[in-house]
Motif scaffolding. Sequence first.
Motif, PDB file in Angstrom:
ATOM      1  N   PRO A 168      68.229  69.950  54.469  1.00 46.58           N
ATOM      2  CA  PRO A 168      68.978  69.924  53.213  1.00 46.58           C
ATOM      3  C   PRO A 168      69.412  68.533  52.780  1.00 46.58           C
ATOM      4  CG  PRO A 168      69.690  71.764  54.566  1.00 46.58           C
ATOM      5  CD  PRO A 168      68.766  70.950  55.414  1.00 46.58           C
ATOM      6  N   ASN A 169      69.813  67.685  53.725  1.00 41.70           N
ATOM      7  CA  ASN A 169      70.245  66.341  53.359  1.00 41.70           C
ATOM      8  C   ASN A 169      69.107  65.533  52.745  1.00 41.70           C
ATOM      9  OD1 ASN A 169      72.835  66.830  54.215  1.00 41.70           O
ATOM     10  ND2 ASN A 169      72.606  65.805  56.188  1.00 41.70           N
ATOM     11  N   ASP A 170      67.883  65.756  53.221  1.00 39.54           N
ATOM     12  CA  ASP A 170      66.729  65.077  52.626  1.00 39.54           C
ATOM     13  C   ASP A 170      66.545  65.496  51.180  1.00 39.54           C
ATOM     14  OD1 ASP A 170      66.224  63.900  55.093  1.00 39.54           O
ATOM     15  OD2 ASP A 170      64.870  65.508  55.719  1.00 39.54           O
ATOM     16  N   LEU A 171      66.736  66.777  50.913  1.00 37.43           N
ATOM     17  CA  LEU A 171      66.616  67.273  49.540  1.00 37.43           C
ATOM     18  C   LEU A 171      67.730  66.700  48.675  1.00 37.43           C
ATOM     19  CD1 LEU A 171      65.459  69.055  47.322  1.00 37.43           C
ATOM     20  CD2 LEU A 171      66.725  70.995  48.309  1.00 37.43           C
ATOM     21  N   ALA A 172      68.942  66.643  49.193  1.00 38.61           N
ATOM     22  CA  ALA A 172      70.078  66.129  48.422  1.00 38.61           C
ATOM     23  C   ALA A 172      69.831  64.695  47.963  1.00 38.61           C
ATOM     24  CB  ALA A 172      71.353  66.203  49.250  1.00 38.61           C
ATOM     25  N   GLU A 173      69.212  63.892  48.822  1.00 36.04           N
ATOM     26  CA  GLU A 173      68.931  62.503  48.472  1.00 36.04           C
ATOM     27  C   GLU A 173      67.848  62.389  47.405  1.00 36.04           C
ATOM     28  OE1 GLU A 173      67.956  60.493  52.054  1.00 36.04           O
ATOM     29  OE2 GLU A 173      69.996  60.656  52.907  1.00 36.04           O
ATOM     30  N   ALA A 174      66.970  63.381  47.334  1.00 35.43           N
ATOM     31  CA  ALA A 174      65.837  63.313  46.406  1.00 35.43           C
ATOM     32  C   ALA A 174      66.136  63.936  45.048  1.00 35.43           C
ATOM     33  CB  ALA A 174      64.626  63.998  47.026  1.00 35.43           C
ATOM     34  N   LEU A 175      67.170  64.749  44.943  1.00 29.12           N
ATOM     35  CA  LEU A 175      67.431  65.469  43.700  1.00 29.12           C
ATOM     36  C   LEU A 175      68.046  64.570  42.632  1.00 29.12           C
ATOM     37  CD1 LEU A 175      68.916  68.852  45.003  1.00 29.12           C
ATOM     38  CD2 LEU A 175      66.689  68.506  43.894  1.00 29.12           C
ATOM     39  N   ASP A 176      67.640  64.817  41.375  1.00 30.61           N
ATOM     40  CA  ASP A 176      68.306  64.184  40.234  1.00 30.61           C
ATOM     41  C   ASP A 176      69.601  64.923  39.948  1.00 30.61           C
ATOM     42  OD1 ASP A 176      66.230  62.358  39.907  1.00 30.61           O
ATOM     43  OD2 ASP A 176      65.100  63.741  38.603  1.00 30.61           O
ATOM     44  N   SER A 177      70.552  64.253  39.369  1.00 27.53           N
ATOM     45  CA  SER A 177      71.864  64.854  39.126  1.00 27.53           C
ATOM     46  C   SER A 177      71.802  66.040  38.175  1.00 27.53           C
ATOM     47  CB  SER A 177      72.831  63.807  38.565  1.00 27.53           C
ATOM     48  OG  SER A 177      72.328  63.267  37.342  1.00 27.53           O
ATOM     49  N   ASP A 178      70.789  66.078  37.291  1.00 28.90           N
ATOM     50  CA  ASP A 178      70.692  67.163  36.310  1.00 28.90           C
ATOM     51  C   ASP A 178      69.717  68.256  36.734  1.00 28.90           C
ATOM     52  OD1 ASP A 178      68.392  65.678  36.099  1.00 28.90           O
ATOM     53  OD2 ASP A 178      68.411  65.546  33.899  1.00 28.90           O
ATOM     54  N   ASP A 179      69.251  68.231  37.974  1.00 30.02           N
ATOM     55  CA  ASP A 179      68.313  69.243  38.473  1.00 30.02           C
ATOM     56  C   ASP A 179      69.108  70.459  38.962  1.00 30.02           C
ATOM     57  OD1 ASP A 179      66.361  70.788  39.615  1.00 30.02           O
ATOM     58  OD2 ASP A 179      65.438  69.170  40.772  1.00 30.02           O
ATOM     59  N   THR A 180      69.509  71.305  38.023  1.00 30.75           N
ATOM     60  CA  THR A 180      70.372  72.440  38.347  1.00 30.75           C
ATOM     61  C   THR A 180      69.721  73.380  39.342  1.00 30.75           C
ATOM     62  OG1 THR A 180      71.358  72.352  36.145  1.00 30.75           O
ATOM     63  CG2 THR A 180      71.666  74.393  37.402  1.00 30.75           C
ATOM     64  N   GLU A 181      68.445  73.702  39.117  1.00 25.36           N
ATOM     65  CA  GLU A 181      67.749  74.614  40.030  1.00 25.36           C
ATOM     66  C   GLU A 181      67.668  74.026  41.435  1.00 25.36           C
ATOM     67  OE1 GLU A 181      63.444  76.962  40.523  1.00 25.36           O
ATOM     68  OE2 GLU A 181      63.823  75.644  38.789  1.00 25.36           O
ATOM     69  N   GLY A 182      67.389  72.735  41.506  1.00 21.97           N
ATOM     70  CA  GLY A 182      67.302  72.089  42.807  1.00 21.97           C
ATOM     71  C   GLY A 182      68.623  72.123  43.560  1.00 21.97           C
ATOM     72  N   TRP A 183      69.730  71.868  42.858  1.00 22.69           N
ATOM     73  CA  TRP A 183      71.037  71.897  43.522  1.00 22.69           C
ATOM     74  C   TRP A 183      71.411  73.310  43.941  1.00 22.69           C
ATOM     75  CZ3 TRP A 183      72.985  67.685  45.440  1.00 22.69           C
ATOM     76  CH2 TRP A 183      72.683  66.447  44.865  1.00 22.69           C
ATOM     77  N   ASP A 184      71.014  74.290  43.135  1.00 27.18           N
ATOM     78  CA  ASP A 184      71.243  75.683  43.532  1.00 27.18           C
ATOM     79  C   ASP A 184      70.453  76.017  44.797  1.00 27.18           C
ATOM     80  OD1 ASP A 184      72.961  76.103  41.430  1.00 27.18           O
ATOM     81  OD2 ASP A 184      71.473  77.087  40.147  1.00 27.18           O
ATOM     82  N   ASP A 185      69.211  75.573  44.837  1.00 28.27           N
ATOM     83  CA  ASP A 185      68.389  75.812  46.024  1.00 28.27           C
ATOM     84  C   ASP A 185      68.972  75.093  47.237  1.00 28.27           C
ATOM     85  OD1 ASP A 185      66.624  77.438  44.695  1.00 28.27           O
ATOM     86  OD2 ASP A 185      65.094  75.895  44.387  1.00 28.27           O
ATOM     87  N   LEU A 186      69.516  73.902  47.011  1.00 30.87           N
ATOM     88  CA  LEU A 186      70.124  73.156  48.108  1.00 30.87           C
ATOM     89  C   LEU A 186      71.297  73.932  48.702  1.00 30.87           C
ATOM     90  CD1 LEU A 186      70.532  70.593  49.827  1.00 30.87           C
ATOM     91  CD2 LEU A 186      71.928  69.678  47.948  1.00 30.87           C
TER      92      LEU A 186
END
Length: 225
Positions: free
Chosen positions: A168-186
Amino acid sequence: MSNDESGNPDTPGNPDTPGDTDTSDDADTPPSIDDVDPFESEALAGEVPDDLDGAVTAEWKATTTAFQRIHTVLENTYEPKTTAEVADAAATTRPTVRKHVEPLVEAGLVEERDDGRATRYAWSETQRRVNRVADLAERHSAADLDAKVRRAKERIAEFRQRYDADAPNDLAEALDSDDTEGWDDLATWRTLEADLKRLRAAQSMADYLADSGPNTGRRDRSNHA
């Protein structure tokens, strides 16, 4: 500083006030450290009544012991309470709280915090986590736990493949701040990781209980007090 109704600080070293004496129904003998079962963590007296006035208080006191009420209040305590606050919530006295809380502290069920002005008590967060694991082990069969572990691992693998990330931390570093779906998945991924740890712990506990025999389950043990 936390004061009782008489104006005296509620500290362990203060003598009890003249009116702060045990009543006959509160004089039950506290369990020893050996009697307190860390896994018998369900509220021994149910939920704390929302309204402890009048008839509700009388009924609660008539159907429970002081230890059961103190146990219930502390198990539902997240913000540490002083002795006086526990006594008020449990419809008992401060000496009774001090008498019964000691074995709970020694057993690791209750955390004692002293800020130099007052001693406060709260249910152990570690014990809450143990309780959740124990509940999983008790409520689900080995096959159910295996299936839940398998499903959690499958969903975690899906997130790893989808985002090409190992954790999860790897994903958090790669996500854009406006990537709502990505943050939900995280958030879901992190929850799955936490669930997987609990499920694996429950599998180990279930194996232990099975190896220990049929009489070691929490619900097979008598309530204390």
